[in-house]
Design an enzyme around this catalytic site. Sequence first.
Site, PDB file in Angstrom:
ATOM      1  N   CYS A   2      -4.182  -7.129  22.070  1.00  0.00           N
ATOM      2  CA  CYS A   2      -4.020  -7.582  23.450  1.00  0.00           C
ATOM      3  C   CYS A   2      -5.039  -6.881  24.331  1.00  0.00           C
ATOM      4  O   CYS A   2      -5.323  -5.706  24.166  1.00  0.00           O
ATOM      5  CB  CYS A   2      -2.634  -7.349  24.025  1.00  0.00           C
ATOM      6  SG  CYS A   2      -1.338  -8.250  23.195  1.00  0.00           S
ATOM      7  N   ASN A 100       0.274  -4.614  27.165  1.00  0.00           N
ATOM      8  CA  ASN A 100      -0.314  -4.476  25.832  1.00  0.00           C
ATOM      9  C   ASN A 100       0.549  -3.483  25.075  1.00  0.00           C
ATOM     10  O   ASN A 100       0.814  -2.400  25.582  1.00  0.00           O
ATOM     11  CB  ASN A 100      -1.746  -3.951  26.015  1.00  0.00           C
ATOM     12  CG  ASN A 100      -2.349  -3.399  24.732  1.00  0.00           C
ATOM     13  OD1 ASN A 100      -1.898  -3.735  23.644  1.00  0.00           O
ATOM     14  ND2 ASN A 100      -3.371  -2.577  24.880  1.00  0.00           N
ATOM     15  N   HIS A 508      -6.800  -4.668 -17.836  1.00  0.00           N
ATOM     16  CA  HIS A 508      -5.373  -4.347 -17.955  1.00  0.00           C
ATOM     17  C   HIS A 508      -4.504  -5.362 -17.237  1.00  0.00           C
ATOM     18  O   HIS A 508      -3.412  -5.028 -16.772  1.00  0.00           O
ATOM     19  CB  HIS A 508      -5.118  -2.932 -17.431  1.00  0.00           C
ATOM     20  CG  HIS A 508      -5.780  -1.880 -18.262  1.00  0.00           C
ATOM     21  ND1 HIS A 508      -5.387  -1.576 -19.543  1.00  0.00           N
ATOM     22  CD2 HIS A 508      -6.863  -1.099 -18.011  1.00  0.00           C
ATOM     23  CE1 HIS A 508      -6.172  -0.630 -20.041  1.00  0.00           C
ATOM     24  NE2 HIS A 508      -7.092  -0.334 -19.128  1.00  0.00           N
TER      25      HIS A 508
END
Length: 612
Positions: A2, A100, A508
């Site tokens: 933000c 924010n 693997h």
Amino acid sequence: MCGIVGYVGPRSAQEVLVRGLRRLEYRGYDSAGVAVAHNGSVAVSKAEGKLDRLVARLEEAPLQGRSGIGHTRWATHGVPSDRNAHPHTDTTGDFVVVHNGIVENYRELRSELQDTGVRFRSETDTEVLAHLVAAVYDGDLKEAVRDAIARASGAFALVAMTCHEPGRIVAARMISPLVVGLGDGETFLASDMPAVLDYTRRFLIVEDGEIAVVTGDGATLETIEGEAVERSPFTAHWDSDSVQKSGFDHFMLKEIHEQPEVIARTLGGRLREHPGGGAETALDELSWVRGDPADVDKIWITACGTAYHAGVVGRTLFERLAAIPTEVAYAHELRYSNPLIREGSLALAISQSGETADTLAAARLARSEGSSLLALTNVVGSSLAREADDVLYTWAGPEISVASTKAYLAMLVGESLLAIWLGRARGVLDTGAERELAAELRALPGKAESILGDLDKPRRLAAELARAGSIYFIGRGLDYATAMEGALKLKEISYIHAEAMPAGELKHGTLALVTEGTPVVAVATQQDVQSKMLLGLQEVKARRATVIAVAYEDDDEIGLVADHVLRIPRTADVLSPILAAVPLQLLAYYTARRLGRDIDQPRNLAKSVTVE
Ligand code: G6P
């Protein structure tokens, strides 16, 4: 995460706010909105989606007025929508806020407010702040903001405005960053400096726990407790050119091309001529290094995202060049893992922005356990820089593209300098070895430049990668760290699944997924494991994978197993991650471009993650 802007002055507020939001869009682009005060009322315009949607609305219905606040959103509470876009207003529309961060107790606050008859119009945590401010307002917006934030918990920044006090904006910082830009008869507020560099380079940082009252004449600061704060402004060295695309199609491409200069700048002044010839590392800026480096018995590196990958490189550098046992941990993992951090250890927190919430929290934890805190960050005055005992700045300049490139390289350069310095100070490297590495460091800008001289090959290979469903990145030792960063770059901007693993691990399990034509990007610069790497690639080739290797220009053997080779100039193996990252950035960029992705603003991401 933000972005916030505010303006009071003689210009059209809408224009300043939109321009500021354009610079802040990298912090979030789920929606954008502005509120402008005019003739005793406040008008709000907002739109879901990118800023251009808001701009289109404002073109149809411009907002008059000379003070206002704006917001660009990265959604946390509530889906991206017009309704959830900021600014949010109280029921009367007289009070307007942008925010924010996260209000952690918003559910309780919301139900308390609902009990008093307030009807909510959005699903956000922010809206409670608008109603709270309005509920406690008694003629002074500053006091109302103070009361409102006293009731809210969490890490956030809040900016409020009311039609009752034209030409006045009040902002509060509870952890999330805020700066005040000082102009001549005009004042700006922003989440970070690039937002208003077009107008001023004089800034005041609002510190955690402070309230700023902004008018056209400047700003006054005080603590939440009401104590006045005197702080001198400082002049930012960044200029507005550094936040323009300057002819490049994307910020990411521009920032990739800035890397030679960034390497040189981060090295600048930190390599000193040695009286006996050559250069040595000089990190006089760190008070910590004036102590006894022999006392550091362990380094804890903590970071997120690309900065974490820089940390993975750092671990090897500190162990190999300075013989200091080093752990590297994702900040969000370290915080909850009861790490055995002891006094005498050094916490190295790496963060481009210096504002990543998890990194800050992990750094604080390490410090509270007795380690000293060194910040490796790009933003002067960032929270991390201010909290750390010492700061090693990366001089990458503002990075706008969400996908980090030049900041990553600068982090690697900073770590290399530090590891070499520590190695010499601790007697692990002799002067000759230090000078050799210093010479290699000095040659890096030119070498990086030469990689950027051949864009054709990554561009062509991108056509192949763009068709893939999955891409594997492999490497051994330091090359594995580069592979991790390469995979992250590719996935975040192209949206193609990419996975990095140590080359030895492929067999693997993941080898089961490698079939004819599966792209495998192999980073192969580490000479001590090169023969093993070549053997592993034979196995991959036997499954008819398409192998794209990143290797030194004079490596003859790699061409025998790889289908395509992206060449980099030879350097010391410990420094090769600095060069090897570049072709991988280009591969990611051109692949995303081919797919028509939104390169600078990939979906769901934000540049600065200031929430946990
Ligand atoms: C976000 C960004 C990444 C970045 C990470 C850490 O996820 O999209 O590019 O690497 O945050 O950010 P920092 O500012 O702490 O380096």
